[in-house]
Design a protein around this motif. Structure first.
Motif, PDB file in Angstrom:
ATOM      1  N   LEU A 121      45.733  45.712  26.707  1.00 43.01           N
ATOM      2  CA  LEU A 121      46.046  46.405  27.999  1.00 43.01           C
ATOM      3  C   LEU A 121      46.286  47.798  27.794  1.00 43.01           C
ATOM      4  O   LEU A 121      46.033  48.709  28.583  1.00 43.01           O
ATOM      5  N   GLN A 122      46.983  47.985  26.766  1.00 43.63           N
ATOM      6  CA  GLN A 122      47.570  49.651  26.616  1.00 43.63           C
ATOM      7  C   GLN A 122      46.359  50.394  26.355  1.00 43.63           C
ATOM      8  O   GLN A 122      46.053  51.566  26.668  1.00 43.63           O
ATOM      9  N   PHE A 159      39.231  43.355  31.642  1.00 45.96           N
ATOM     10  CA  PHE A 159      40.245  44.196  32.282  1.00 45.96           C
ATOM     11  C   PHE A 159      39.459  45.732  32.748  1.00 45.96           C
ATOM     12  O   PHE A 159      40.245  46.290  33.358  1.00 45.96           O
ATOM     13  N   SER A 160      38.696  46.193  31.776  1.00 44.34           N
ATOM     14  CA  SER A 160      38.027  47.458  32.211  1.00 44.34           C
ATOM     15  C   SER A 160      37.311  47.364  33.462  1.00 44.34           C
ATOM     16  O   SER A 160      37.241  48.179  34.412  1.00 44.34           O
ATOM     17  N   GLY A 174      56.191  29.472  31.968  1.00 43.26           N
ATOM     18  CA  GLY A 174      55.024  29.123  30.775  1.00 43.26           C
ATOM     19  C   GLY A 174      53.658  29.430  30.810  1.00 43.26           C
ATOM     20  O   GLY A 174      53.032  29.062  29.849  1.00 43.26           O
ATOM     21  N   GLN A 175      53.378  30.320  31.712  1.00 43.12           N
ATOM     22  CA  GLN A 175      52.040  30.874  31.869  1.00 43.12           C
ATOM     23  C   GLN A 175      51.774  32.404  31.575  1.00 43.12           C
ATOM     24  O   GLN A 175      52.917  32.977  32.182  1.00 43.12           O
ATOM     25  N   VAL A 176      51.097  32.903  31.016  1.00 43.74           N
ATOM     26  CA  VAL A 176      50.769  34.219  30.660  1.00 43.74           C
ATOM     27  C   VAL A 176      49.994  34.605  31.944  1.00 43.74           C
ATOM     28  O   VAL A 176      48.743  34.396  32.218  1.00 43.74           O
ATOM     29  N   GLU A 177      50.679  36.004  32.490  1.00 44.90           N
ATOM     30  CA  GLU A 177      50.061  36.364  33.857  1.00 44.90           C
ATOM     31  C   GLU A 177      49.821  37.864  33.668  1.00 44.90           C
ATOM     32  O   GLU A 177      50.674  38.665  33.145  1.00 44.90           O
ATOM     33  N   VAL A 178      48.639  38.566  33.971  1.00 42.68           N
ATOM     34  CA  VAL A 178      48.200  39.854  33.906  1.00 42.68           C
ATOM     35  C   VAL A 178      47.900  40.262  35.395  1.00 42.68           C
ATOM     36  O   VAL A 178      47.190  39.622  35.919  1.00 42.68           O
ATOM     37  N   CYS A 179      48.669  41.519  35.751  1.00 42.73           N
ATOM     38  CA  CYS A 179      48.139  41.494  37.177  1.00 42.73           C
ATOM     39  C   CYS A 179      48.132  43.330  37.057  1.00 42.73           C
ATOM     40  O   CYS A 179      48.725  44.245  36.415  1.00 42.73           O
ATOM     41  N   ILE A 180      47.047  43.666  37.734  1.00 42.90           N
ATOM     42  CA  ILE A 180      46.434  44.924  38.142  1.00 42.90           C
ATOM     43  C   ILE A 180      46.604  45.139  39.470  1.00 42.90           C
ATOM     44  O   ILE A 180      45.866  44.699  40.204  1.00 42.90           O
ATOM     45  N   ARG A 181      47.557  46.302  39.632  1.00 44.04           N
ATOM     46  CA  ARG A 181      47.802  46.464  41.007  1.00 44.04           C
ATOM     47  C   ARG A 181      47.353  47.741  41.557  1.00 44.04           C
ATOM     48  O   ARG A 181      47.413  48.871  40.812  1.00 44.04           O
ATOM     49  N   ASP A 182      46.788  47.860  42.903  1.00 38.81           N
ATOM     50  CA  ASP A 182      46.335  49.177  43.374  1.00 38.81           C
ATOM     51  C   ASP A 182      46.933  49.597  44.820  1.00 38.81           C
ATOM     52  O   ASP A 182      47.537  48.316  45.429  1.00 38.81           O
ATOM     53  N   THR A 215      32.383  39.534  40.011  1.00 38.94           N
ATOM     54  CA  THR A 215      31.624  38.337  39.540  1.00 38.94           C
ATOM     55  C   THR A 215      31.667  38.207  38.077  1.00 38.94           C
ATOM     56  O   THR A 215      31.872  37.126  37.189  1.00 38.94           O
ATOM     57  N   ILE A 216      31.140  39.352  37.402  1.00 40.33           N
ATOM     58  CA  ILE A 216      31.270  39.328  35.669  1.00 40.33           C
ATOM     59  C   ILE A 216      32.658  38.792  35.391  1.00 40.33           C
ATOM     60  O   ILE A 216      32.813  38.372  34.394  1.00 40.33           O
ATOM     61  N   ALA A 217      33.747  39.759  35.920  1.00 37.30           N
ATOM     62  CA  ALA A 217      35.028  39.598  35.545  1.00 37.30           C
ATOM     63  C   ALA A 217      35.413  38.198  35.628  1.00 37.30           C
ATOM     64  O   ALA A 217      36.304  37.696  34.511  1.00 37.30           O
TER      65      ALA A 217
END
Length: 469
Positions: free
Chosen positions: A326-327, A361-362, A384-392, A428-430
């Motif tokens: 992510l970095q 992620f891109s 117990g779940q891994v969560e990635v959030c992309i905020r705008d 759709t691809i994501a």
């Protein structure tokens, strides 16, 4: 309780309950039938012994007429002559059937129930008669473990035609109580049946569970190893059918990707010639519009090919540091001039496909900066779940559009931006890439009410994680 409800809701749980109840009912039924049969045999053997005593005494009377009077006065084992009248009841058909099968005078004997006083010897005359009182005699206490002695009146004719009445006493016998089962026996039986039912249920449902796991993995990785063909005939046929379906899907997607790649390759030359010819158009506004249309066509072809390739990836999973990935995505976007920051990390290491995850992620970051000019990436471990959030902080989406935007070639520029770029395949691809790596991608409105949109990628299966050392 939740685990029990989950287990009983599964195929193994239902099969376990069916086997447990069925085998318990069968065991109890067989035990009851065996107990009833044992009691019948015991009663018949007891009646046979009583019939032997009666027949022995009657045969003795027939063989010794000169001693008959003395024998009747003395009596035999539980047999004596009846003098006087006594109340009689129903006929004893069981004993009569046994006597009818024998030879001699007892074959035609008639046996009826009578008062037990008929079987008692007469009291000596010197004993005073019992005093008559109005109070009834106290009831005798009966032992529930024994059958009290009974008395039968036997009427027959001896060999010389002499009628005879005899009192035949049934001795008291032990009997089982109303509950004929041993609690320890029942407990061990129930435990053994439960263990057997559980083992059978697990064995029977194991092939179905393996097939379900293989189907789940097939949705995430079409290039997975084929299902082993082993076990009973039905299980082998199911595994062969599943492997054949996997091969057909692989062949179909391979042909589709190859066809799109060939079309894209063949279109490059005419599109390049068309681009060169458009540069010679004298009308500048017309030339710009035609060049933009051509660029949109080329982008559409590239994204269509990328969508096809995203469903068919031979990239292997490796242990990937999610924070580092992510970095790097945030730094790449920042170098391209976008305002993208990586905020919170989670420290998780997951088994993922690096190139697919970078593209996932891109795409999400590009989608955010295209409509909101900025984005923030956060990763956390929750429940117990891994969560990635992309905020705008863009205009966001309506509630009924949060799922519709994943439809291929669907664009909602009127609600997100005035620009018309894109072919409607980015999300759709994501989502396809997320599902291929065991994750789930959703769009949602921020819970803080600050506006904008959140793209959340969640790994719900702990098996994907690798502990960091």
């Amino acid at each position: 309780m939740t685990r029990l409800r989950t287990f009983l809701g599964s195929m193994a749980g239902r099969l376990f309950v069916i086997l447990l109840l069925g085998m318990m009912a069968a065991a109890v039924g067989v035990t009851l039938l065996a107990e009833a049969h044992r009691r019948q045999d015991f009663e018949r053997q007891n009646l046979a012994r009583i019939a032997d005593r009666l027949q022995g005494f009657v045969n003795l009377l027939d063989a010794n007429p000169e001693l008959r009077s003395r024998l009747l006065a003395v009596g035999g084992a539980n047999v004596r002559e009846v003098k006087g009248a006594f109340r009689v009841g129903e006929a004893d058909t069981g004993l009569m059937q046994i006597l009818a099968e024998r030879e001699g005078s007892v074959a035609g004997a008639r046996v009826r129930a009578t008062s037990f006083r008929a079987c008692l010897p007469p009291f000596p005359e010197f004993l005073p008669p019992p005093e008559r009182t109005s109070a009834p005699p106290p009831a005798r206490r009966r032992d529930a473990g024994y059958l009290p002695p009974r008395c039968r009146l036997v009427e027959l004719e001896l060999g010389d035609g002499t009628p005879l009445k005899l009192a035949l006493q049934y001795p008291s016998v032990a009997r089982s109580g109303s509950f004929a089962f041993d609690p320890l026996f029942l407990s061990l039986l129930a435990l053994a049946i439960a263990a057997l039912a559980y083992a059978v249920a697990r064995i029977a449902c194991a092939p179905l569970q393996r097939l379900a796991d293989a189907a789940t993995e097939l949705g995430q990785d079409l290039q997975r190893e084929p299902l082993p063909v082993a076990g009973p005939r039905e299980v082998r046929r199911a595994a062969e059918a599943f492997n054949a379906m996997q091969q057909r899907l692989q062949r179909h997607l391979g042909e589709r990707t190859q066809m799109l790649a060939a079309i894209t390759h063949d279109l490059q030359t005419p599109l390049t010639r068309l681009r060169l010819r458009l540069e010679n158009v004298a009308d500048v506004p017309l030339r710009e519009r035609l060049v933009n249309d051509l660029a949109a066509m080329q982008a559409l072809i590239r994204e269509g090919l990328e969508l096809a390739r995203s469903a068919e990836s031979a990239e292997q999973r490796v242990a990937l540091d999610l924070d580092s990935l992510l970095q790097s995505v945030a730094e790449d976007a920042a170098e391209a001039g976008h305002e993208v920051v990586f905020g919170q990390g989670c420290g998780a290491v997951l088994l993922l496909r690096p190139l697919a995850m970078h593209r996932l992620f891109s795409n999400l970051v590009d989608n955010a900066v295209k409509y909101a000019q900025s984005a923030r990436i956060d990763a956390r471990v929750r429940d117990g779940q891994v969560e990635v959030c992309i905020r705008d902080h863009g205009p966001g989406l309506a509630a009924d559009e949060l799922e519709a935007v994943f439809t291929p070639f669907l664009r909602l520029e009127t609600s997100r931006s005035r620009q018309t770029g894109g072919a409607g395949l980015g999300l759709t691809i994501a989502r396809t890439l997320a599902e291929k790596n065991g994750a789930r991608l959703v769009l949602r409105a921020p819970s803080d009410g600050g506006g904008g949109l959140e793209a959340v990628v969640t790994w719900r299966t702990p098996a994907w994680s690798v502990p960091r050392r």
